[in-house]
Design a protein around this motif. Structure first.
Motif, PDB file in Angstrom:
ATOM      1  N   SER A   1       0.826  -1.211   0.000  1.00 58.70           N
ATOM      2  CA  SER A   1       0.000   0.000   0.000  1.00 58.70           C
ATOM      3  C   SER A   1       0.855   1.253   0.000  1.00 58.70           C
ATOM      4  CB  SER A   1      -0.962  -0.007   1.190  1.00 58.70           C
ATOM      5  OG  SER A   1      -0.273  -0.281   2.367  1.00 58.70           O
ATOM      6  N   THR A   2       2.058   1.181   0.538  1.00 62.15           N
ATOM      7  CA  THR A   2       2.952   2.332   0.432  1.00 62.15           C
ATOM      8  C   THR A   2       3.321   2.570  -1.025  1.00 62.15           C
ATOM      9  OG1 THR A   2       3.857   1.842   2.603  1.00 62.15           O
ATOM     10  CG2 THR A   2       5.114   3.319   1.246  1.00 62.15           C
TER      11      THR A   2
ATOM     12  N   PHE B   1      -0.158   6.103  -7.073  1.00 63.68           N
ATOM     13  CA  PHE B   1      -1.445   6.711  -7.418  1.00 63.68           C
ATOM     14  C   PHE B   1      -1.606   8.143  -6.955  1.00 63.68           C
ATOM     15  CE2 PHE B   1      -2.876   2.143  -7.475  1.00 63.68           C
ATOM     16  CZ  PHE B   1      -2.820   2.085  -8.852  1.00 63.68           C
ATOM     17  N   ALA B   2      -0.819   8.542  -5.975  1.00 65.27           N
ATOM     18  CA  ALA B   2      -0.994   9.906  -5.473  1.00 65.27           C
ATOM     19  C   ALA B   2      -0.689  10.960  -6.535  1.00 65.27           C
ATOM     20  CB  ALA B   2      -0.157  10.113  -4.212  1.00 65.27           C
ATOM     21  N   PRO B   3       0.429  10.839  -7.286  1.00 59.23           N
ATOM     22  CA  PRO B   3       0.695  11.899  -8.279  1.00 59.23           C
ATOM     23  C   PRO B   3      -0.408  12.063  -9.339  1.00 59.23           C
ATOM     24  CG  PRO B   3       2.675  10.647  -7.847  1.00 59.23           C
ATOM     25  CD  PRO B   3       1.562   9.930  -7.162  1.00 59.23           C
ATOM     26  N   PRO B   4      -0.894  10.986  -9.990  1.00 59.65           N
ATOM     27  CA  PRO B   4      -1.982  11.214 -10.956  1.00 59.65           C
ATOM     28  C   PRO B   4      -3.247  11.768 -10.315  1.00 59.65           C
ATOM     29  CG  PRO B   4      -1.495   8.863 -10.742  1.00 59.65           C
ATOM     30  CD  PRO B   4      -0.414   9.599 -10.040  1.00 59.65           C
ATOM     31  N   LEU B   5      -3.542  11.325  -9.089  1.00 60.00           N
ATOM     32  CA  LEU B   5      -4.730  11.855  -8.408  1.00 60.00           C
ATOM     33  C   LEU B   5      -4.587  13.343  -8.134  1.00 60.00           C
ATOM     34  CD1 LEU B   5      -6.033   9.285  -5.806  1.00 60.00           C
ATOM     35  CD2 LEU B   5      -7.394  10.672  -7.351  1.00 60.00           C
ATOM     36  N   ALA B   6      -3.380  13.729  -7.766  1.00 58.11           N
ATOM     37  CA  ALA B   6      -3.154  15.145  -7.497  1.00 58.11           C
ATOM     38  C   ALA B   6      -3.362  15.957  -8.779  1.00 58.11           C
ATOM     39  CB  ALA B   6      -1.750  15.365  -6.951  1.00 58.11           C
TER      40      ALA B   6
ATOM     41  N   PHE C   1      -4.021   7.822   3.730  1.00 62.38           N
ATOM     42  CA  PHE C   1      -3.272   9.058   3.527  1.00 62.38           C
ATOM     43  C   PHE C   1      -3.492   9.629   2.123  1.00 62.38           C
ATOM     44  CE2 PHE C   1      -0.990   7.575   7.212  1.00 62.38           C
ATOM     45  CZ  PHE C   1      -0.609   8.732   7.849  1.00 62.38           C
ATOM     46  N   ILE C   2      -3.988   8.790   1.202  1.00 58.64           N
ATOM     47  CA  ILE C   2      -4.081   9.246  -0.195  1.00 58.64           C
ATOM     48  C   ILE C   2      -5.004  10.455  -0.357  1.00 58.64           C
ATOM     49  CG2 ILE C   2      -4.845   8.589  -2.518  1.00 58.64           C
ATOM     50  CD1 ILE C   2      -3.573   5.882  -2.115  1.00 58.64           C
ATOM     51  N   PRO C   3      -6.270  10.406   0.137  1.00 55.40           N
ATOM     52  CA  PRO C   3      -7.107  11.596  -0.041  1.00 55.40           C
ATOM     53  C   PRO C   3      -6.527  12.827   0.652  1.00 55.40           C
ATOM     54  CG  PRO C   3      -8.322   9.860   1.124  1.00 55.40           C
ATOM     55  CD  PRO C   3      -7.004   9.295   0.750  1.00 55.40           C
ATOM     56  N   LEU C   4      -5.861  12.623   1.773  1.00 56.26           N
ATOM     57  CA  LEU C   4      -5.286  13.757   2.496  1.00 56.26           C
ATOM     58  C   LEU C   4      -4.178  14.403   1.674  1.00 56.26           C
ATOM     59  CD1 LEU C   4      -4.954  15.395   5.159  1.00 56.26           C
ATOM     60  CD2 LEU C   4      -3.167  13.785   5.725  1.00 56.26           C
ATOM     61  N   LEU C   5      -3.275  13.583   1.156  1.00 55.70           N
ATOM     62  CA  LEU C   5      -2.095  14.129   0.494  1.00 55.70           C
ATOM     63  C   LEU C   5      -2.393  14.617  -0.919  1.00 55.70           C
ATOM     64  CD1 LEU C   5       0.580  11.602   1.734  1.00 55.70           C
ATOM     65  CD2 LEU C   5       0.248  13.947   2.459  1.00 55.70           C
ATOM     66  N   THR C   6      -3.459  14.096  -1.550  1.00 48.08           N
ATOM     67  CA  THR C   6      -3.728  14.529  -2.912  1.00 48.08           C
ATOM     68  C   THR C   6      -4.807  15.597  -2.974  1.00 48.08           C
ATOM     69  OG1 THR C   6      -5.307  12.754  -3.202  1.00 48.08           O
ATOM     70  CG2 THR C   6      -3.078  12.336  -3.927  1.00 48.08           C
TER      71      THR C   6
ATOM     72  N   GLY D   1      -6.746  -9.572   1.653  1.00 49.22           N
ATOM     73  CA  GLY D   1      -6.882  -8.583   2.721  1.00 49.22           C
ATOM     74  C   GLY D   1      -6.216  -7.271   2.343  1.00 49.22           C
ATOM     75  N   THR D   2      -5.022  -7.369   1.760  1.00 48.69           N
ATOM     76  CA  THR D   2      -4.312  -6.172   1.341  1.00 48.69           C
ATOM     77  C   THR D   2      -5.130  -5.390   0.319  1.00 48.69           C
ATOM     78  OG1 THR D   2      -2.225  -7.329   1.657  1.00 48.69           O
ATOM     79  CG2 THR D   2      -2.149  -5.303   0.378  1.00 48.69           C
ATOM     80  N   GLY D   3      -5.696  -6.118  -0.651  1.00 49.76           N
ATOM     81  CA  GLY D   3      -6.484  -5.454  -1.692  1.00 49.76           C
ATOM     82  C   GLY D   3      -7.686  -4.741  -1.114  1.00 49.76           C
ATOM     83  N   ILE D   4      -8.471  -5.470  -0.325  1.00 49.97           N
ATOM     84  CA  ILE D   4      -9.676  -4.861   0.252  1.00 49.97           C
ATOM     85  C   ILE D   4      -9.332  -3.701   1.153  1.00 49.97           C
ATOM     86  CG2 ILE D   4     -11.587  -5.260   1.837  1.00 49.97           C
ATOM     87  CD1 ILE D   4     -11.754  -8.041   0.917  1.00 49.97           C
ATOM     88  N   GLY D   5      -8.354  -3.926   2.008  1.00 52.68           N
ATOM     89  CA  GLY D   5      -7.977  -2.884   2.958  1.00 52.68           C
ATOM     90  C   GLY D   5      -7.513  -1.631   2.242  1.00 52.68           C
ATOM     91  N   ALA D   6      -6.673  -1.820   1.213  1.00 50.28           N
ATOM     92  CA  ALA D   6      -6.131  -0.666   0.495  1.00 50.28           C
ATOM     93  C   ALA D   6      -7.254   0.111  -0.182  1.00 50.28           C
ATOM     94  CB  ALA D   6      -5.100  -1.112  -0.532  1.00 50.28           C
TER      95      ALA D   6
END
Lengths: 149, 499
Positions: free
Chosen positions: B124-125, B131-136, B315-320, B256-261
């Motif tokens: 997820s890191t 994904f953060a840069p394209p979302l931003a 953290f993704i919505p926060l940072l983007t 679990g990783t997929g769903i959680g992420a």
């Protein structure tokens, strides 16, 4: 308890929402509303207040119809003493300093649990004094008043 | 590869001695509060916020983030060994984790939980980095209408995901929005709902509300239960999982990783939801669902991976977008603001060292957590034997000092007292406080964007439906709302939260 309230948890929650909604509408009644194009300071809070009143009323009415769980008893000792301990801290920290505030808070706070033993509380108070003065006031340099004089 | 260069920059920042140290302090504290029931990441981060005033912003954020994901590791330890979820995100881990421990297989359960968490953290890191840069980029196209619609979506998601009654969750959000606009109006400067208190001119502090609702009220409720925590610790024989354990759990870790992420990215999501969803899925697709609850290793692997993945991707919505998706992220907004950073898409371009340093530190922190948790597990469990009567006065004092030192204001402590009382009533009345907190943070932003959107459109509310991005977000929100009121889904939702 009144038999007509079939879901006391929802009923009192609804009452809380009604009170806040009422407060928002009453206190905010003099704020300029403006128009939809140029909203005044009163527009958004008024809408929220009315929504809260409606929701609170629905929750209350529903609680008279649909049954739910009973209220748990309220433990007065922890509630009152913990709140008093926080209040004592707030009331004393500016005028008497962090040392007095720490002592007051720890002793009153410890009284909230019937399991507290006084010797332990004394040791704990000294340890916490060391922390609040040593770590927070000196270590992190937070600007506390230490002592009343 | 731009990503590699960015990550290199990030590791350059995160691997300085100072930042390694703060990352370590963060994950250590996180593990500690994860192990201890009765104090969660929200109260801890709020408590430590003033202590980060003097730090450089990167170090402060690295440490605070470490507390959050560190708590996910710590929470699993106590869930498995003593059947007490240290964090709400570990509630489902108790079911099969403790069952395994009773069968003498606590070691493998702990090892799988830690390794699964580490894997999930790594993946997820990476997702965050990718994904953060394209979302931003997309976020730069957002106008006030889109921001408003996005927040509507966030709040509706928070309602859907809240436990218990839907209508009470909606009311809690509205109450939060209302509390959020206390203070001077940003457009006209009018003091709203300040009741003549000059201290309220800047609004009610976020930490004040969080500490009252999550710190003080929890302490009171814990004291009332006076639960005699009989710590019957399961013995740990060997940490090493068998080959069968690995074979049974690797797929569960992946799922679990997929769903959680995914669920972590959702507004209103975070660590808790992912773990519940992952457990439910494992049970549903298992050949023999009756094994669950009796020590199925998938029942540990999936939720533990999911909660860690969710903690990371929230953290993704926060940072983007600059929009917090849960209470912890709302606190991170506070932390960033204190250091003069406005959360949003511009952080990545203007402060790349901050953005990538934080991401790199998360991976380093996850590595530290595996090391911290597996060999040192005995120490953490011994902490549980510290009686609550000694712990809570200390927590109470740190909370008070934390609230006070934000503005050196005793009035803030008094306000937190009020919210403590309110939070206690909410506990008694089955009203979940998390949606209120989210509404509280979003309140001013929402009003501001609503006003601006309406001003641009000359008072025509059609603007929210005319712009495609805004319309899309509103449609998703509507779909969520419809789904949750459908009787069949509603029943499922109740079941899911009951487990």
């Amino acid at each position: 308890m009144n038999d007509r309230i079939r879901n006391p948890r929802d009923f009192f929650a609804g009452v809380i929402f009604l009170l806040f909604g009422l407060c928002a509408v009453l206190v905010g009644r003099d704020y300029p509303m403006g128009t939809a194009r140029s909203m005044g300071a009163g527009y958004f809070p008024f809408v929220l207040g009315v929504l809260l009143l409606v929701l609170g009323a629905v929750i209350c009415v529903k609680s008279l119809v649909v049954a739910g769980q009973k209220l748990e008893p309220i433990g007065l000792r922890p509630l009152l003493l913990v709140l008093m301990a926080i209040g004592a801290f707030a009331a004393s920290v500016d005028s008497f300093g962090i040392v007095a505030a720490t002592i007051l808070m720890t002793v009153i706070g410890a009284a909230a649990s019937p399991e507290s033993r006084w010797l332990e509380v004394a040791v704990l108070t000294i340890a916490l004094l060391g922390l609040s003065v040593g770590v927070f006031a000196y270590g992190l340099g937070l600007p506390f008043k230490l002592l009343p004089f | 590869m731009e990503l590699l260069a960015d990550l290199q920059l990030g590791f350059g920042v995160a691997l300085t001695l100072q930042n390694i140290l703060y990352c370590f302090v963060g994950v250590l504290l996180g593990t500690l509060i994860g192990v201890l029931p009765g104090i969660g990441p929200v109260a801890t981060i709020a408590m430590l916020l003033p202590a980060t005033f003097t730090l450089p912003p990167v170090s402060a954020l690295i440490m605070l983030a470490g507390i959050y994901y560190g708590a996910q590791y710590g929470g699993s330890t106590t869930a498995i060994l003593v059947n007490i979820p240290g964090e709400s995100s570990s509630v489902v881990t108790c079911l099969d984790g403790y069952a395994m421990a009773r069968q003498g297989r606590a070691g493998p359960a702990l090892a799988i939980a830690a390794l699964g968490s580490f894997f999930a953290g790594t993946v997820s890191t990476l997702m965050l980095a990718m994904f953060a840069p394209p979302l931003a980029e997309i976020a730069f196209q957002f106008g006030p209408a889109e921001y408003f619609s996005l927040m509507v979506l966030g709040l509706i998601a928070a309602i859907v995901l809240a436990r218990g009654s839907l209508i009470k969750a909606i009311a809690m959000i509205i109450l939060g929005l209302l509390l959020g606009i206390v203070g001077a109006d940003t457009n006209t400067g009018l003091f709203r709902f300040t009741f003549g208190l000059p201290q309220l001119a800047d609004g009610i502090g976020f930490v004040v509300v969080a500490m009252g609702l999550f710190g003080f009220s929890e302490i009171i409720a814990n004291l009332e239960r006076r639960a005699n925590r009989e710590v019957v610790m399961a013995r740990i024989k060997s940490l090493m999982p068998t080959r069968e354990d690995f074979a049974a759990s690797w797929k569960a870790v992946l799922r679990g990783t997929g769903i959680g992420a995914l669920l972590g990215i959702l507004p209103g999501g975070g660590a808790v939801l992912g773990s519940f969803a992952a457990y439910t899925l494992e049970k549903k697709i298992a050949k023999d669902p009756s094994r669950f609850g009796n020590g199925a290793i998938e029942g540990v692997a999936a939720p533990e991976s999911a909660n860690n993945a969710g903690a990371q991707t929230s953290f993704i919505p926060l940072l983007t977008l600059g929009i917090p998706s849960n209470a912890v992220m709302a606190l991170m907004v506070g932390a960033m603001t204190i250091h003069g950073i406005t959360p949003g898409p511009q952080v990545m371009s203007e402060r790349p060292e901050l953005f990538w340093g934080m991401i790199a530190s998360m991976w380093i922190g996850n590595l530290m957590l595996v090391i911290l948790n597996l060999p040192l597990i005995g120490i953490w469990v011994r902490l549980l034997s510290v009686p609550y009567r000694i712990l809570y006065p200390a927590i109470l004092l740190f909370c008070c000092i934390g609230v006070y030192s934000l503005n050196n204001s005793a009035v803030d402590v008094g306000l937190a007292l009020f919210f403590g009382l309110l939070g206690y009533l909410f506990i008694k009345l089955d009203c979940e406080p998390a949606p209120l907190l989210l509404g509280f943070v979003l309140g001013p932003m929402m009003e501001d964007n609503l006003r601006r959107a309406m001003l641009i459109s000359r008072g025509n509310p059609g603007v929210f439906f005319a712009r495609p991005l805004s319309l899309g977000l509103l449609l998703v929100a509507l779909a969520l709302l419809i789904v949750v009121v459908l009787p069949a889904v509603r029943k499922k939702r109740e079941e899911a939260f009951q487990e």
